[in-house]
Write a protein that holds these residues in place. Sequence first.
Motif, short mmCIF file in Angstrom:
data_model
loop_
_atom_site.label_atom_id
_atom_site.label_comp_id
_atom_site.label_asym_id
_atom_site.label_seq_id
_atom_site.Cartn_x
_atom_site.Cartn_y
_atom_site.Cartn_z
N TYR A 163 -11.14 8.45 4.00
CA TYR A 163 -10.79 7.06 3.65
C TYR A 163 -11.17 6.73 2.21
O TYR A 163 -11.96 7.43 1.57
CB TYR A 163 -11.47 6.08 4.61
CG TYR A 163 -12.96 5.89 4.38
CD1 TYR A 163 -13.43 4.91 3.49
CD2 TYR A 163 -13.90 6.68 5.03
CE1 TYR A 163 -14.78 4.74 3.27
CE2 TYR A 163 -15.25 6.50 4.81
CZ TYR A 163 -15.69 5.54 3.93
OH TYR A 163 -17.03 5.37 3.70
N TYR A 171 -8.43 2.05 3.35
CA TYR A 171 -7.31 2.94 3.65
C TYR A 171 -7.88 4.09 4.49
O TYR A 171 -8.77 4.81 4.03
CB TYR A 171 -6.72 3.53 2.38
CG TYR A 171 -6.23 2.57 1.33
CD1 TYR A 171 -4.87 2.38 1.11
CD2 TYR A 171 -7.13 1.90 0.50
CE1 TYR A 171 -4.41 1.53 0.11
CE2 TYR A 171 -6.68 1.05 -0.51
CZ TYR A 171 -5.32 0.86 -0.69
OH TYR A 171 -4.88 0.04 -1.70
N VAL A 190 -0.08 6.99 -1.16
CA VAL A 190 -0.78 5.75 -0.81
C VAL A 190 -1.19 5.08 -2.13
O VAL A 190 -1.72 5.73 -3.03
CB VAL A 190 -2.01 6.06 0.07
CG1 VAL A 190 -2.84 4.81 0.29
CG2 VAL A 190 -1.55 6.67 1.40
N ALA A 234 -10.62 -3.44 0.36
CA ALA A 234 -9.42 -2.87 1.00
C ALA A 234 -9.77 -1.49 1.53
O ALA A 234 -10.32 -0.66 0.80
CB ALA A 234 -8.27 -2.78 0.00
N PRO A 246 0.81 -1.22 0.00
CA PRO A 246 0.00 0.00 0.00
C PRO A 246 0.84 1.28 0.00
O PRO A 246 0.30 2.38 -0.09
CB PRO A 246 -0.79 -0.11 1.30
CG PRO A 246 0.11 -0.88 2.21
CD PRO A 246 0.87 -1.83 1.34
N LEU A 265 -0.81 5.31 8.04
CA LEU A 265 -1.80 4.69 7.17
C LEU A 265 -2.36 3.47 7.87
O LEU A 265 -1.63 2.51 8.14
CB LEU A 265 -1.19 4.28 5.83
CG LEU A 265 -2.16 3.50 4.91
CD1 LEU A 265 -3.31 4.37 4.47
CD2 LEU A 265 -1.43 2.89 3.73
N HIS A 266 -3.67 3.51 8.14
CA HIS A 266 -4.37 2.32 8.63
C HIS A 266 -4.86 1.56 7.41
O HIS A 266 -5.60 2.10 6.59
CB HIS A 266 -5.55 2.74 9.52
CG HIS A 266 -6.46 1.60 9.87
ND1 HIS A 266 -6.53 1.08 11.14
CD2 HIS A 266 -7.36 0.89 9.12
CE1 HIS A 266 -7.42 0.10 11.16
NE2 HIS A 266 -7.94 -0.03 9.94
N PHE A 267 -4.46 0.29 7.29
CA PHE A 267 -4.87 -0.52 6.14
C PHE A 267 -5.41 -1.86 6.63
O PHE A 267 -4.78 -2.52 7.46
CB PHE A 267 -3.69 -0.76 5.19
CG PHE A 267 -4.06 -1.62 4.00
CD1 PHE A 267 -4.65 -1.07 2.88
CD2 PHE A 267 -3.81 -2.99 4.02
CE1 PHE A 267 -5.01 -1.86 1.79
CE2 PHE A 267 -4.17 -3.79 2.93
CZ PHE A 267 -4.76 -3.21 1.82
N HIS A 268 -6.57 -2.25 6.11
CA HIS A 268 -7.08 -3.60 6.37
C HIS A 268 -7.98 -4.05 5.24
O HIS A 268 -8.38 -3.27 4.38
CB HIS A 268 -7.79 -3.69 7.73
CG HIS A 268 -9.15 -3.06 7.79
ND1 HIS A 268 -9.37 -1.78 8.24
CD2 HIS A 268 -10.38 -3.54 7.46
CE1 HIS A 268 -10.66 -1.49 8.20
NE2 HIS A 268 -11.30 -2.55 7.72
#
Length: 387
Positions: free
Chosen positions: A267, A280, A229, A278, A163, A316-319
Amino acid sequence: MDAWRRSLVVLLLSLASAGAIAQRAPLQQSFDLRVPWIPQPVLVDGKASLVYELYVTNYAQAPLQLQRLIVLDQQNHALVELDADQLNHALGRPDHPADHDYARLPPGMTAVVYLSVPLAEGAAATLHLNHRIQYATASGQTFSVEGGAFAPDTRKPLELGPPLRGGPWVAIYDARWERGHRRVLYAINGAVHIPARFAIDWIRLSSHGGYARGDGTTPGQWFGYGAQVLAVADATVASIGEGISEASTLAAGAAHKVPLEDAAGNYVALALGDGRYALYEHLKPGSITVKTGDHVRRGQVIAQLGFTGESTGPHLHFHVSNANAPLDAEGLPYALDHFRVLGVYPTIEAFDQGKPWLPSNKAGGDARSSEFPGPLTVVDFGEDTAH
């Protein structure tokens, strides 16, 4: 003769009744054991495991003390065994008891056991798991109960591109943290979910450790602030959330109560196919370069790293999850197709203090592929992100 026959029938019925009574085993009102989300195998730091939660609800009319948990396979072999102390550390509860005795469950209370079960290669295809809990009543009597049986989801996790570009980046997460991603449950729209079960907060580091210039009190002092990103796959933009401003300082951000609907900040959600998305989060205001319905290519710049929403610093929060929603969804496992491990932080405190990480014992770093980074791992993604 009739009287003799009647006496014999009465005698036989009496014996049958006595036998039936003698065969009744004592019953004990205790726990409901459930695994509401069925896990897939995931490769974390090179080791295969099943990462999931066992929900334990006390239906007795008195407190019960959890003493031991055993995860069993279909041959009744123990795959994981947690004693009282280990079990207490693996438990979470919505009431967060002041005495930290999470294993003593009052009537009606639900506790969540956060489990990671190691797997042998290929074992998931035939595996069936069950759980045995040993517990004690207030009088000191001990009992056991089994439940929460399931067969794993054997599909492979998605394999995604990075990412972000370059590095070093540190993967901030740990299932042991009480307020870490995996232990934060959201009950929204009538169901409870763990959306960030496999979330990582990516924070940029200097080459010697530390995450900010100067005292790090403003977002712009953080090394990762404004970093590009990237789309992790060829995908469709499912939704975007914009309009959240940034606090000028970290202290001002901490002082501001963020409503739940704004927790993700600005986001982007990408539809990856097969019902997977995904997410972000915490993106820089005005930096999102895509709109809902756009088709993006892997490695395409979609936004910049920022400091919006519920955030203690720019990251960066990514899941990945099973719904187009930051909170109302289940977090899903995934793998990154390539990265280089530079080292690891031994503790979150060492990271917070700006200390150097412990370097990899391989010159130039440890190249990894098709796996999920371990907690507090320091990685470099390289510059060539499109394959």
